[in-house]
Design a protein around this motif. Structure first.
Motif, PDB file in Angstrom:
ATOM      1  N   ARG A 112      27.885 -54.397  34.389  1.00  0.00           N
ATOM      2  CA  ARG A 112      26.450 -54.445  33.915  1.00  0.00           C
ATOM      3  C   ARG A 112      25.847 -52.907  33.935  1.00  0.00           C
ATOM      4  O   ARG A 112      25.289 -52.535  33.041  1.00  0.00           O
ATOM      5  CB  ARG A 112      25.510 -54.947  35.036  1.00  0.00           C
ATOM      6  N   HIS A 113      26.209 -52.005  34.806  1.00  0.00           N
ATOM      7  CA  HIS A 113      25.950 -50.842  34.680  1.00  0.00           C
ATOM      8  C   HIS A 113      26.352 -49.973  33.423  1.00  0.00           C
ATOM      9  O   HIS A 113      25.590 -49.108  32.775  1.00  0.00           O
ATOM     10  CB  HIS A 113      26.174 -49.933  35.766  1.00  0.00           C
ATOM     11  N   GLU A 135      35.982 -46.908  32.672  1.00  0.00           N
ATOM     12  CA  GLU A 135      34.649 -47.409  32.510  1.00  0.00           C
ATOM     13  C   GLU A 135      34.714 -48.728  31.394  1.00  0.00           C
ATOM     14  O   GLU A 135      33.962 -48.754  30.309  1.00  0.00           O
ATOM     15  CB  GLU A 135      33.650 -46.646  32.246  1.00  0.00           C
ATOM     16  N   PHE A 157      26.966 -45.146  41.515  1.00  0.00           N
ATOM     17  CA  PHE A 157      28.065 -45.428  40.630  1.00  0.00           C
ATOM     18  C   PHE A 157      29.392 -44.508  40.569  1.00  0.00           C
ATOM     19  O   PHE A 157      30.469 -45.601  40.731  1.00  0.00           O
ATOM     20  CB  PHE A 157      27.556 -45.279  39.073  1.00  0.00           C
ATOM     21  N   SER A 181      24.495 -51.152  30.499  1.00  0.00           N
ATOM     22  CA  SER A 181      23.273 -50.442  30.458  1.00  0.00           C
ATOM     23  C   SER A 181      23.093 -49.209  29.668  1.00  0.00           C
ATOM     24  O   SER A 181      22.498 -48.574  29.089  1.00  0.00           O
ATOM     25  CB  SER A 181      22.635 -50.709  31.500  1.00  0.00           C
ATOM     26  N   LYS A 182      24.396 -48.442  30.277  1.00  0.00           N
ATOM     27  CA  LYS A 182      24.563 -47.205  29.882  1.00  0.00           C
ATOM     28  C   LYS A 182      24.746 -46.945  28.153  1.00  0.00           C
ATOM     29  O   LYS A 182      24.193 -46.116  27.391  1.00  0.00           O
ATOM     30  CB  LYS A 182      25.516 -46.385  30.605  1.00  0.00           C
ATOM     31  N   SER A 214      28.784 -55.181  39.275  1.00  0.00           N
ATOM     32  CA  SER A 214      27.729 -54.302  39.080  1.00  0.00           C
ATOM     33  C   SER A 214      28.275 -53.172  38.064  1.00  0.00           C
ATOM     34  O   SER A 214      27.335 -52.862  37.550  1.00  0.00           O
ATOM     35  CB  SER A 214      27.724 -53.925  40.690  1.00  0.00           C
TER      36      SER A 214
END
Length: 244
Positions: free
Chosen positions: A237-238, A84, A4, A241-242, A234
């Motif tokens: 979505r990451h 982010e 990441f 999810s975090k 990507s």
């Protein structure tokens, strides 16, 4: 550095380049619109120009629009990756997707309307020859523009040396521009003997010789856009999810 983290750095570097490129294109677009001595500035002064030429004169606005979109895209990509921000990453994805769709649509339009493009080029060529015969040798803007073009492309006239026949320059000096002759004074005989390539055929030849490179660049840009969309989704979505 994890996967990441690597994606974040790559997104930042990639979009930083896009941001700088957008700024450069935007600057060129502004310069084209404000510089009356540029090629487009001279074209704007052509009387009775083909109606289709008006679209070419909008290239300055097109460059400004493209530069602005690239600036926005680069900003969203950089900030979205570093902060982010899912919102910025999603906006980045949407813009890249729209650009990709526009490029595909543009390629289809070019293929479908190629005969119309050839007709437009012929009309522009006929008008360019008219301007040469009327103004070359008396209008400093037209004369300087054509001299610079012929010197840069190593060509003579739009089609060939006959474009200058009966122009003010030819009527006054009975000669032709030096770019139309390789050796000696540029008389009609030397111009006929040299038979220098016209600027339009030279430009077509240049494009054809580099068509493979242009195609490869277009495919490379498309691949980068697809990769940018994949990476942004990507990361989107990451991050989700975090936080979930």
């Amino acid at each position: 550095m994890g996967c990441f983290g690597f994606l974040k750095v790559m997104m930042f570097l990639f979009n930083g380049i896009i941001f700088l490129a957008g700024g450069a294109i935007l600057g060129v677009g502004v310069w084209v619109k404000v510089d009356s001595g540029s090629l487009l500035g001279v074209l704007e002064e052509i009387e009775d120009a083909p109606a289709e030429l008006d679209q070419l004169l909008n290239v300055g606005y097109l460059l400004i629009a493209v530069g602005g979109v690239l600036l926005l895209m680069g900003f969203l990509g950089c900030c979205g990756a570093m902060k982010e921000s899912r919102c910025m990453l999603l906006m980045f994805f949407v813009i890249v997707l729209l650009v990709f769709i526009a490029e595909v649509a543009g390629a289809i339009v070019v293929l479908v309307f190629q005969p119309l493009a050839e007709d437009l080029i012929k009309k522009v060529g006929d008008k360019a020859v008219e301007v040469i015969k009327r103004d070359y040798g008396t209008n400093s803007d037209i004369t300087g523009l054509w001299n610079a073009t012929m010197d840069g492309l190593d060509c003579c006239g739009f089609y060939d040396y006959t474009d200058f026949t009966h122009s003010p320059f030819n009527n006054i000096t009975t000669a032709y521009p030096t770019e139309c002759c390789k050796l000696g004074p540029c008389t009609l005989q030397n111009a006929m003997r040299t038979n220098a390539t016209g600027c339009f055929p030279k430009l077509v030849e240049l494009i054809e010789d580099n068509s493979v490179i242009l195609g490869a660049v277009a495919l490379g840009i498309a691949a980068l856009e697809i990769a940018a969309m994949a990476v942004s989704m990507s990361m989107y979505r990451h991050i989700g999810s975090k936080r979930g």
